[in-house]
Every structure is written in structure tokens, then in C-alpha cells.
Design an enzyme around this catalytic site. Structure first.
Site, mmCIF file in Angstrom:
data_model
loop_
_atom_site.group_PDB
_atom_site.id
_atom_site.type_symbol
_atom_site.label_atom_id
_atom_site.label_comp_id
_atom_site.label_asym_id
_atom_site.label_seq_id
_atom_site.Cartn_x
_atom_site.Cartn_y
_atom_site.Cartn_z
ATOM 1 N N ARG A 11 -6.186 6.632 8.179
ATOM 2 C CA ARG A 11 -5.164 6.874 9.195
ATOM 3 C C ARG A 11 -5.710 6.449 10.566
ATOM 4 N NH1 ARG A 11 -5.477 11.585 5.945
ATOM 5 N NH2 ARG A 11 -3.522 12.000 4.829
ATOM 6 N N LYS A 35 -6.659 15.041 7.625
ATOM 7 C CA LYS A 35 -5.777 16.155 7.984
ATOM 8 C C LYS A 35 -6.402 17.470 7.537
ATOM 9 C CE LYS A 35 -1.325 13.805 7.999
ATOM 10 N NZ LYS A 35 0.003 13.756 7.386
ATOM 11 N N HIS A 104 0.168 2.571 10.802
ATOM 12 C CA HIS A 104 0.426 3.137 9.474
ATOM 13 C C HIS A 104 0.785 2.060 8.453
ATOM 14 C CE1 HIS A 104 0.896 6.589 6.888
ATOM 15 N NE2 HIS A 104 1.960 6.022 6.379
ATOM 16 N N ARG A 107 -2.182 1.205 6.334
ATOM 17 C CA ARG A 107 -2.431 2.211 5.288
ATOM 18 C C ARG A 107 -1.498 1.960 4.103
ATOM 19 N NH1 ARG A 107 -4.721 7.344 4.677
ATOM 20 N NH2 ARG A 107 -3.436 8.952 3.705
ATOM 21 N N HIS A 130 -4.943 12.399 0.053
ATOM 22 C CA HIS A 130 -3.738 13.173 -0.219
ATOM 23 C C HIS A 130 -4.093 14.433 -1.003
ATOM 24 C CE1 HIS A 130 -1.098 9.298 0.018
ATOM 25 N NE2 HIS A 130 -1.320 9.819 1.214
ATOM 26 N N TYR A 139 3.685 5.081 -3.325
ATOM 27 C CA TYR A 139 3.096 3.759 -3.366
ATOM 28 C C TYR A 139 3.175 3.158 -4.764
ATOM 29 C CZ TYR A 139 1.342 5.224 1.152
ATOM 30 O OH TYR A 139 1.248 5.666 2.441
#
Length: 170
Positions: A11, A35, A104, A107, A130, A139
Site C-alpha cells: 500500500r 493496517k 492503489h 497494488r 489481507h 483479484y
């Protein structure tokens, strides 16, 4: 920056937070803080390593503050901001006639190309950081639609250009 984005799928916030000490040059990996302040290791290609080393050794500005450890700095020697990164990416896109280039998007491109090149969805989940496979599955659907398009384009039968007759079998 672009090679690191395309090679790792990190990111923008992870790239901006990357510290010189987070790079493991002997194993070609970076320690990424994602995150929720979750840490993960992400590998990079020798080509990316070459250009990252070149940036750090030849083009990285001298930090204004000696305690600054971020890899990517502004021309003035302060840590690169999200706004500056976004502006630079937009200008870079315009220079090569890509009207809507966003951080983004790199990514997204990494994820789809990773799957199209034979990578598996579980490994992709770990690389992208994730917590849920549901997010990564998005994806997978994009990669599958590419497979259908490629099949239609390169199918041996579609290239035969068989003349259609009213009678006959398959």
C-alpha cells in the site's frame, strides 16, 4: 517507487512508512507495517533490488533530520508525504499518457498479474496482508476473466475459421 509497488503490492502508506532498517538486502525482503500495525515480510525481485539500492546510494536526498530513517524522502530531505507521492504518480502517468494513474492501481496490478502468472490466492493473501480471503478473492475473479478472454483469443478451434454449413456434425 513504481518498481517496488509493482513487485510487492504494498500500500502507499506502507511504502511511505518503509524505513531503511526494514530492508533485508541479503534475503531480498522488506518488513512492512500494514493496517492495524500488523507486520509482514514481503519479497522483492533482484531487478527491484538493483534500482532500490541505486536510489538509496545515489539519489536519496540527505535527510534534514539525522534521525529520519524513511527510505523515500522529498527533495528537501523530509519524509515523502502521501500528497506528494500521489502528485508524483499522477505526473508520471501523464508523462506516459496514462490519465488515471493512482498508487492503489499498482497494488491491484500486482495482485492480478501475480495470479495470472500462476501464483496462488493463499500466498497472495499473505503478501497483500489481507486478514480475510474474501478481500483477496476479488483479484481472483479479475484474473479468471482474463483467462476467458485469452481463451477466446487463442483457442485453436476459433483460429481454424471453419466455414459454417447447414448440415453436419461437430
Amino acid at each position: 517507487i513504481i518498481l517496488l509497488f509493482l513487485d510487492t503490492g504494498i500500500r502507499a502508506s506502507e511504502l511511505l512508512g518503509l524505513k531503511v532498517d526494514d530492508i533485508d538486502w541479503s534475503n531480498d525482503t522488506i518488513r512492512v507495517w500494514g493496517k492495524g500495525n500488523k507486520q509482514r515480510e514481503v519479497g522483492f525481485d533482484p531487478q527491484t533490488k538493483k534500482y532500490l539500492l541505486r536510489y538509496i546510494n545515489a539519489f536519496r536526498p540527505e535527510p534534514v533530520n539525522p534521525s529520519t530513517k524513511e527510505v523515500f524522502l522529498s527533495v528537501g530531505g523530509t519524509p515523502l508525504t502521501y500528497d506528494a507521492l500521489s502528485h508524483w504518480i499522477k505526473r508520471s502517468g501523464e508523462a506516459v499518457r496514462i490519465s488515471r494513474l493512482l498508487a492503489h492501481l499498482f497494488r491491484h496490478t500486482f495482485a492480478v498479474k501475480f495470479l495470472m502468472n500462476g501464483g496462488d490466492v493463499m500466498t497472495l493473501k499473505l503478501i497483500l496482508g489481507h486478514t480475510s480471503l474474501d478481500v483477496t478473492q476479488v483479484y481472483m475473479h479479475l484474473a479468471e476473466s482474463h483467462v476467458k478472454i485469452q481463451h477466446e483469443r487463442f483457442s485453436p478451434v476459433s483460429r481454424l475459421r471453419i466455414n459454417h454449413r447447414k448440415r453436419g456434425g461437430s
